[in-house]
Design a protein around this motif. Structure first.
Motif, PDB file in Angstrom:
ATOM      1  N   LYS A 135       0.444  -0.898  -0.220  1.00  0.00           N
ATOM      2  CA  LYS A 135       0.207   0.024   0.172  1.00  0.00           C
ATOM      3  C   LYS A 135       0.714   1.700  -0.279  1.00  0.00           C
ATOM      4  CE  LYS A 135      -3.271   2.489   2.937  1.00  0.00           C
ATOM      5  NZ  LYS A 135      -3.736   2.635   4.607  1.00  0.00           N
ATOM      6  N   ASN A 136       1.316   1.543   0.854  1.00  0.00           N
ATOM      7  CA  ASN A 136       2.652   2.528   0.939  1.00  0.00           C
ATOM      8  C   ASN A 136       3.804   2.400   0.013  1.00  0.00           C
ATOM      9  OD1 ASN A 136       1.284   2.958   3.787  1.00  0.00           O
ATOM     10  ND2 ASN A 136       3.354   2.556   4.971  1.00  0.00           N
ATOM     11  N   THR A 137       3.918   1.968  -0.549  1.00  0.00           N
ATOM     12  CA  THR A 137       4.820   2.067  -1.931  1.00  0.00           C
ATOM     13  C   THR A 137       4.273   2.488  -3.263  1.00  0.00           C
ATOM     14  OG1 THR A 137       6.319   0.173  -1.534  1.00  0.00           O
ATOM     15  CG2 THR A 137       6.136   0.460  -4.112  1.00  0.00           C
ATOM     16  N   LYS A 138       2.538   2.190  -3.459  1.00  0.00           N
ATOM     17  CA  LYS A 138       1.381   2.582  -3.922  1.00  0.00           C
ATOM     18  C   LYS A 138       1.690   3.776  -3.950  1.00  0.00           C
ATOM     19  CE  LYS A 138      -2.866   0.741  -4.679  1.00  0.00           C
ATOM     20  NZ  LYS A 138      -3.368  -0.809  -4.473  1.00  0.00           N
ATOM     21  N   PHE A 139       1.990   4.285  -2.740  1.00  0.00           N
ATOM     22  CA  PHE A 139       1.707   5.856  -2.873  1.00  0.00           C
ATOM     23  C   PHE A 139       2.879   6.762  -3.213  1.00  0.00           C
ATOM     24  CE2 PHE A 139       3.340   9.574  -0.335  1.00  0.00           C
ATOM     25  CZ  PHE A 139       2.391   9.983  -0.587  1.00  0.00           C
ATOM     26  N   PHE A 140       4.296   6.131  -2.749  1.00  0.00           N
ATOM     27  CA  PHE A 140       5.537   6.288  -3.355  1.00  0.00           C
ATOM     28  C   PHE A 140       5.278   6.561  -5.483  1.00  0.00           C
ATOM     29  CE2 PHE A 140       6.783   6.198   0.854  1.00  0.00           C
ATOM     30  CZ  PHE A 140       6.713   7.313   1.333  1.00  0.00           C
ATOM     31  N   ILE A 141       4.813   4.997  -5.408  1.00  0.00           N
ATOM     32  CA  ILE A 141       4.582   5.435  -7.088  1.00  0.00           C
ATOM     33  C   ILE A 141       3.885   6.186  -7.707  1.00  0.00           C
ATOM     34  CG2 ILE A 141       3.438   4.036  -8.966  1.00  0.00           C
ATOM     35  CD1 ILE A 141       4.482   1.715  -7.517  1.00  0.00           C
ATOM     36  N   GLN A 142       3.646   6.822  -7.377  1.00  0.00           N
ATOM     37  CA  GLN A 142       2.178   7.864  -7.858  1.00  0.00           C
ATOM     38  C   GLN A 142       2.483   9.082  -7.280  1.00  0.00           C
ATOM     39  OE1 GLN A 142      -2.195   7.287  -7.447  1.00  0.00           O
ATOM     40  NE2 GLN A 142      -2.655   8.934  -7.866  1.00  0.00           N
ATOM     41  N   ILE A 143       3.161   9.620  -5.763  1.00  0.00           N
ATOM     42  CA  ILE A 143       3.211  11.180  -5.813  1.00  0.00           C
ATOM     43  C   ILE A 143       4.779  11.553  -6.720  1.00  0.00           C
ATOM     44  CG2 ILE A 143       5.352  10.289  -3.956  1.00  0.00           C
ATOM     45  CD1 ILE A 143       2.620  13.000  -3.889  1.00  0.00           C
ATOM     46  N   PRO A 169       2.101   5.720 -12.023  1.00  0.00           N
ATOM     47  CA  PRO A 169       0.046   5.730 -12.574  1.00  0.00           C
ATOM     48  C   PRO A 169      -0.173   6.222 -10.850  1.00  0.00           C
ATOM     49  CG  PRO A 169       1.755   3.824 -13.046  1.00  0.00           C
ATOM     50  CD  PRO A 169       2.645   4.753 -12.717  1.00  0.00           C
ATOM     51  N   LYS A 170      -1.348   6.711 -11.428  1.00  0.00           N
ATOM     52  CA  LYS A 170      -2.528   6.410 -10.381  1.00  0.00           C
ATOM     53  C   LYS A 170      -2.762   5.575  -9.451  1.00  0.00           C
ATOM     54  CE  LYS A 170      -3.835  11.091 -12.624  1.00  0.00           C
ATOM     55  NZ  LYS A 170      -3.439  11.685 -11.021  1.00  0.00           N
ATOM     56  N   VAL A 171      -2.036   4.547  -8.971  1.00  0.00           N
ATOM     57  CA  VAL A 171      -2.112   3.479  -8.827  1.00  0.00           C
ATOM     58  C   VAL A 171      -2.383   3.433  -6.803  1.00  0.00           C
ATOM     59  CG1 VAL A 171      -0.795   2.096  -9.871  1.00  0.00           C
ATOM     60  CG2 VAL A 171      -0.079   3.695  -7.161  1.00  0.00           C
ATOM     61  N   TYR A 172      -2.540   4.636  -6.054  1.00  0.00           N
ATOM     62  CA  TYR A 172      -2.456   5.085  -4.688  1.00  0.00           C
ATOM     63  C   TYR A 172      -4.352   5.945  -4.773  1.00  0.00           C
ATOM     64  CZ  TYR A 172      -2.062   5.403   0.745  1.00  0.00           C
ATOM     65  OH  TYR A 172      -1.849   5.536   1.329  1.00  0.00           O
ATOM     66  N   GLU A 173      -4.881   5.659  -6.208  1.00  0.00           N
ATOM     67  CA  GLU A 173      -6.300   6.649  -5.480  1.00  0.00           C
ATOM     68  C   GLU A 173      -7.370   6.005  -4.901  1.00  0.00           C
ATOM     69  OE1 GLU A 173      -7.343  10.101  -7.845  1.00  0.00           O
ATOM     70  OE2 GLU A 173      -5.242   9.180  -7.858  1.00  0.00           O
ATOM     71  N   ASP A 174      -7.920   4.871  -4.972  1.00  0.00           N
ATOM     72  CA  ASP A 174      -8.671   3.700  -3.675  1.00  0.00           C
ATOM     73  C   ASP A 174      -8.292   4.422  -2.344  1.00  0.00           C
ATOM     74  OD1 ASP A 174     -10.280   2.794  -5.516  1.00  0.00           O
ATOM     75  OD2 ASP A 174      -9.020   1.226  -6.007  1.00  0.00           O
ATOM     76  N   GLU A 175      -7.113   4.496  -2.255  1.00  0.00           N
ATOM     77  CA  GLU A 175      -6.547   4.574  -0.615  1.00  0.00           C
ATOM     78  C   GLU A 175      -6.667   6.300  -0.411  1.00  0.00           C
ATOM     79  OE1 GLU A 175      -5.279   2.688  -3.138  1.00  0.00           O
ATOM     80  OE2 GLU A 175      -4.294   1.109  -2.565  1.00  0.00           O
ATOM     81  N   ALA A 176      -6.887   7.093  -1.541  1.00  0.00           N
ATOM     82  CA  ALA A 176      -6.839   8.472  -0.997  1.00  0.00           C
ATOM     83  C   ALA A 176      -7.589   9.195  -1.286  1.00  0.00           C
ATOM     84  CB  ALA A 176      -5.560   9.305  -1.418  1.00  0.00           C
ATOM     85  N   GLN A 177      -8.883   8.548  -1.357  1.00  0.00           N
ATOM     86  CA  GLN A 177     -10.688   8.357  -1.016  1.00  0.00           C
ATOM     87  C   GLN A 177     -10.966  10.158  -1.851  1.00  0.00           C
ATOM     88  OE1 GLN A 177     -10.837   8.240   3.154  1.00  0.00           O
ATOM     89  NE2 GLN A 177     -10.023   6.483   2.963  1.00  0.00           N
ATOM     90  N   GLY A 178     -10.114   9.658  -2.878  1.00  0.00           N
ATOM     91  CA  GLY A 178     -10.946  11.275  -3.739  1.00  0.00           C
ATOM     92  C   GLY A 178      -9.929  12.880  -3.263  1.00  0.00           C
ATOM     93  N   MET A 179      -9.145  12.794  -1.209  1.00  0.00           N
ATOM     94  CA  MET A 179      -8.138  14.418  -1.377  1.00  0.00           C
ATOM     95  C   MET A 179      -6.786  13.709  -2.565  1.00  0.00           C
ATOM     96  SD  MET A 179      -8.568  13.268   2.650  1.00  0.00           S
ATOM     97  CE  MET A 179      -8.235  15.073   2.757  1.00  0.00           C
ATOM     98  N   GLU A 180      -6.603  15.097  -2.134  1.00  0.00           N
ATOM     99  CA  GLU A 180      -4.726  15.406  -2.949  1.00  0.00           C
ATOM    100  C   GLU A 180      -4.253  14.179  -1.782  1.00  0.00           C
ATOM    101  OE1 GLU A 180      -1.377  16.973  -3.478  1.00  0.00           O
ATOM    102  OE2 GLU A 180      -1.740  16.608  -1.559  1.00  0.00           O
TER     103      GLU A 180
END
Length: 165
Positions: A66-74, A78-89
């Motif tokens: 999960k945390n790796t997906k954040f770093f990939i996207q930030i 690719p936008k692989v953390y969208e579900d976790e971020a629940q629409g927030m920046e």
């Protein structure tokens, strides 16, 4: 290579910029980010802040993913953390996510020191790109500190995060 750690000033605005996509590309894209972040989290599991993370190996493995997906996207992947971020920046979401933990300056320094170890093991990436990634981590991490040595708490508002573009 300079990977200094500067102190948190409670309530002070924090200036940062998201990591350059060139870092993401140079580290090897998604696979390279996974390698870097899994190495980092393996080190975290043995660190003084391991208690912030699940001690069950399977649950910890899920956190790494999960945390790796954040770093990939930030980092511009690719936008692989969208579900976790629940629409927030993403950065705002990460600040709020840390509100559930008592994050001290000492914990932040341990986290950054462990990340510095992992980054020092990265091969074949220009130092300037690593330093740019470090600048994001070092500055942005200040916004996650919410428990101070004087016993006070302070939860940073995203408006204090001044993203320089």
């Amino acid at each position: 290579m300079s990977m200094d750690i500067t102190p948190v000033e409670k309530g002070a605005p924090v200036h940062f910029h998201n990591p350059a996509i060139e870092f993401f590309k140079a580290v090897g894209g998604e696979d390279g980010m996974r390698e870097l972040m899994y190495n980092f989290y393996d080190k975290i599991y043995e660190s003084d802040i391991a208690h912030f993370f699940p001690q069950d190996e399977d649950e910890f493995a899920e956190i790494k993913v999960k945390n790796t997906k954040f770093f990939i996207q930030i980092c511009g992947g690719p936008k692989v953390y969208e579900d976790e971020a629940q629409g927030m920046e993403l950065n705002e979401y990460m600040i709020r996510l840390h509100d559930d933990f008592s994050i001290t300056e000492k914990s932040r320094i341990e986290w950054l020191g462990t990340m510095r170890e992992a980054l020092q093991e990265v091969k074949g990436v220009d130092e300037k790109l690593i330093e740019d990634f470090w600048a994001y981590l070092e500055n942005f991490s200040k916004l996650t500190v919410n428990t101070f040595a004087d016993g006070s708490t302070y939860y940073a508002a995203f408006t204090q995060a001044k993203e320089d573009r």
